[in-house]
Scaffold this motif. Sequence first.
Motif, short mmCIF file in Angstrom:
data_model
loop_
_atom_site.label_atom_id
_atom_site.label_comp_id
_atom_site.label_asym_id
_atom_site.label_seq_id
_atom_site.Cartn_x
_atom_site.Cartn_y
_atom_site.Cartn_z
N ASP A 493 0.82 -1.21 0.00
CA ASP A 493 0.00 0.00 0.00
C ASP A 493 0.85 1.26 0.00
O ASP A 493 0.51 2.25 -0.66
N ALA A 494 1.97 1.25 0.72
CA ALA A 494 2.82 2.45 0.73
C ALA A 494 3.45 2.67 -0.64
O ALA A 494 3.58 3.82 -1.09
N ALA A 495 3.86 1.59 -1.30
CA ALA A 495 4.40 1.73 -2.65
C ALA A 495 3.33 2.26 -3.59
O ALA A 495 3.60 3.12 -4.44
N GLU A 496 2.10 1.77 -3.46
CA GLU A 496 1.00 2.25 -4.30
C GLU A 496 0.74 3.72 -4.06
O GLU A 496 0.44 4.48 -4.99
N THR A 497 0.88 4.16 -2.82
CA THR A 497 0.69 5.57 -2.49
C THR A 497 1.73 6.44 -3.19
O THR A 497 1.45 7.56 -3.61
N GLY A 498 2.95 5.92 -3.33
CA GLY A 498 4.02 6.69 -3.96
C GLY A 498 4.00 6.69 -5.48
O GLY A 498 4.69 7.51 -6.11
N ARG A 588 4.55 5.07 5.22
CA ARG A 588 5.18 3.76 5.11
C ARG A 588 4.17 2.68 5.46
O ARG A 588 3.09 2.96 6.00
N ASP A 589 4.55 1.45 5.21
CA ASP A 589 3.73 0.31 5.61
C ASP A 589 4.01 -0.02 7.08
O ASP A 589 5.16 -0.21 7.48
N GLY A 590 2.94 -0.07 7.88
CA GLY A 590 3.06 -0.47 9.27
C GLY A 590 2.41 -1.81 9.51
O GLY A 590 1.83 -2.43 8.59
N LEU A 594 -1.07 1.80 6.92
CA LEU A 594 -0.13 2.87 6.64
C LEU A 594 0.14 3.71 7.88
O LEU A 594 -0.77 3.97 8.68
N VAL A 595 1.39 4.15 8.01
CA VAL A 595 1.78 5.00 9.13
C VAL A 595 2.58 6.18 8.60
O VAL A 595 3.18 6.11 7.53
N ARG A 596 2.59 7.27 9.35
CA ARG A 596 3.31 8.47 8.95
C ARG A 596 4.39 8.79 9.96
O ARG A 596 4.22 8.63 11.17
N LYS A 597 5.52 9.26 9.44
CA LYS A 597 6.62 9.69 10.29
C LYS A 597 7.08 11.06 9.84
O LYS A 597 7.21 11.31 8.63
N ASP A 610 12.04 2.23 6.38
CA ASP A 610 11.83 0.79 6.47
C ASP A 610 10.83 0.39 5.39
O ASP A 610 9.70 0.90 5.34
N VAL A 611 11.26 -0.52 4.53
CA VAL A 611 10.46 -0.94 3.37
C VAL A 611 10.14 -2.43 3.51
O VAL A 611 11.04 -3.23 3.76
N VAL A 612 8.87 -2.79 3.32
CA VAL A 612 8.49 -4.20 3.34
C VAL A 612 8.86 -4.84 2.00
O VAL A 612 9.28 -4.15 1.05
N ALA A 613 8.74 -6.16 1.90
CA ALA A 613 9.05 -6.84 0.65
C ALA A 613 8.20 -6.28 -0.48
O ALA A 613 6.97 -6.12 -0.34
N ASN A 614 8.85 -5.95 -1.61
CA ASN A 614 8.18 -5.34 -2.77
C ASN A 614 7.37 -4.11 -2.36
O ASN A 614 6.28 -3.87 -2.89
N GLY A 615 7.93 -3.35 -1.44
CA GLY A 615 7.21 -2.20 -0.91
C GLY A 615 7.71 -0.89 -1.45
O GLY A 615 8.30 -0.79 -2.53
N GLY A 616 7.51 0.16 -0.66
CA GLY A 616 7.91 1.50 -1.06
C GLY A 616 7.42 2.52 -0.06
O GLY A 616 7.07 2.18 1.08
N PHE A 617 7.37 3.76 -0.48
CA PHE A 617 6.91 4.82 0.42
C PHE A 617 6.49 6.03 -0.40
O PHE A 617 6.78 6.13 -1.60
N ALA A 618 5.80 6.94 0.26
CA ALA A 618 5.45 8.25 -0.30
C ALA A 618 5.86 9.30 0.71
O ALA A 618 6.01 9.02 1.91
N GLY A 619 6.06 10.53 0.24
CA GLY A 619 6.46 11.56 1.17
C GLY A 619 6.34 12.97 0.62
O GLY A 619 6.15 13.17 -0.58
N ILE A 620 6.45 13.91 1.54
CA ILE A 620 6.49 15.34 1.20
C ILE A 620 7.61 15.97 2.01
O ILE A 620 7.75 15.68 3.21
N ALA A 621 8.40 16.81 1.38
CA ALA A 621 9.44 17.58 2.07
C ALA A 621 9.17 19.06 1.84
O ALA A 621 8.99 19.49 0.70
#
Length: 633
Positions: A493-498, A588-590, A594-597, A610-621
């Motif tokens: 889900d985190a990869a899909e979000t990104g 990220r995937d929790g 999904l969890v936010r840091k 921290d990335v799960v198998a075949n995972g990813g992340f999304a973010g804003i800076a």
Amino acid sequence: MAVPLRPLVAALCVGLVATLFTTAPTNARAEAPSDAEAWTVSAAPGAPRARIALDEDTGAVSLAVTRGGRTVIEPSPVGIVTESADLSTSLRSLGRTDRQIDERYRTKSGKRLERRVRMQETRLSFGTAAGDRFDLVVRASADGIAYRYVLPAGSGDVLRETSAFNLPPDADAWLGTYRADNEGQFTQYTASTAPTGEYSDQALFATAGGYTLLAESDLTGAYSGARLAHDQGSGTYRIKLADDRVDAEGQLATPWRAMVTGDLATVTRSTFTDDLAPGSKVTDSSWVRPGSVLWTWLAGGREAGQSLAAQKSYVDYAAERGWPYEAVDAGWYYKPGEWETTDPDWQTNSWMPELVDYARDKGVGIVVWIHHRDLDTPQERAQWLPTLERWGVKGVKIDFMDSETQSMLQWYDTILPATAEHHLMVDFHGSTIPKGIQRTWPHVMTLEGVAGEEKRTNTAAHLTTLPFTRNVIGSMDFTPGAFQRVGLRPNSDAAETGLPVVYESGLQMYAGTPESYDARPLAREFFDQLPAAWDDTRLLSGKPGKEAVLARRSGERWFLGGVYAGAAHTAEVPLSIGSGQWLVETIRDGADGLVRKRQVLRGGETLGVDVVANGGFAGIACPWRPGVTNCAR
């Protein structure tokens, strides 16, 4: 609008070639030939360098590319065969002219809106003893080399090209098996071990000189689309045209054969294929507005497309989210229960005007799906396009062209000005790939030409290869966000979000259901903030088939997206987005979703995720200052 095909194509072709043949030579940055039979072309020291050579024994022309003195493309055959002559052998040099190109242009979407083009162009004329001739036009920039053939009137139809690309046999290669809809999966080989077959011309290779993406630009109905033909055991990839014969009337300039070249960050950020294409043919593009789209096909299928009530509910959701568009896919103009038969009274019976009015009142524009076969005659275009404009439809998703033959490309030549005239943005599906089309026709917001979210056979490796292949050359309608397809997509889900950051598209078609977004409020909130046009793009880290982390800037905020293939791990991402302190929010995937840091980092420091198998992340800076606690707007 009825536009005769041959006059339009002939006018465009003659005008283009006339310009090419009448260009006056200027002071050249290209080097003088080392001898009478070899020439080098480069835009600047350290940039890719082309060496064109004429073999004194055979009269054959070859082209090689180096970067930093290292091999990119080994000497490769250059030539073209027409009805009147074989222009691949027994040639002699007839002359050379040079000019510098320095242009600026602005796009409506893409990796960055403001573009600067600096290229060195060298034109080499070759001829046979019988008097047949052609010009080889070579362009060099900081991020690529390209060439095209220019043939004078009377050359006759084109039978084939002898063009090919010779790669070092051990070069890593990421290739997509050729399909008419350009939806082949990308797989890694070496240049010589790839199976015998045909591949998409968007092929990526890693050589001693860096990465090189083969591509094509300025493809119109004056020519045929190209693919790559390869025999296992060889590093040679030959140009094969979609037609056995290209109908050439008068003078002809072929499409550009392009090699996007540099380190991986340069290739990913490149706009070289757009830069090669002609400038915009749309005088006023103020009505062209990129944006997020609630796409209802994977959300509700054909049944939703046949239901006014369902579509109104989707409009309500898009309005609630602040998404500017809702797309009505197949079904809306078919008779209920049928797939192949259209209603002859669709203009009278359609509920679409009611939906458009309803959506307009809520600040949402409507995009409608339409089959190519309903726009393939002048009569049909004259019926459909003015009607959609009158209703207030904002764009059309045209589907199932599934061809790059010359006749189909002539259809593109007709539909492009016609949709622009009626102020309809375009999303092409079952289509060609961009090839510079978005510079020339800025109302083309995105094209499919990809094994996207609808596919059930995608792999995580394929997803991490697309930013370095298909999406390099232009907007890609992957249709991310299908959270409901758990088990049918290879990522987390985190990869899909990104993905909407990793994959650029002028109309970003979100493929989820409202319920799936509401079940993932962090992803929904992230999508709510995402623009569809970017001021800049950077690759933060990546390796095709393994990982891709991109940052795209809108204003002072950078949006981050990362996708990975492989085992769970802690990813280390260089935060190469500028100096100063940044508040970085990551999704990220929790363990339970999904969890936010949030954390404050300096530009250039490493972001650990921290990335799960075949995972990813999304973010804003966003720039951090005392009191700034989040990046929301």
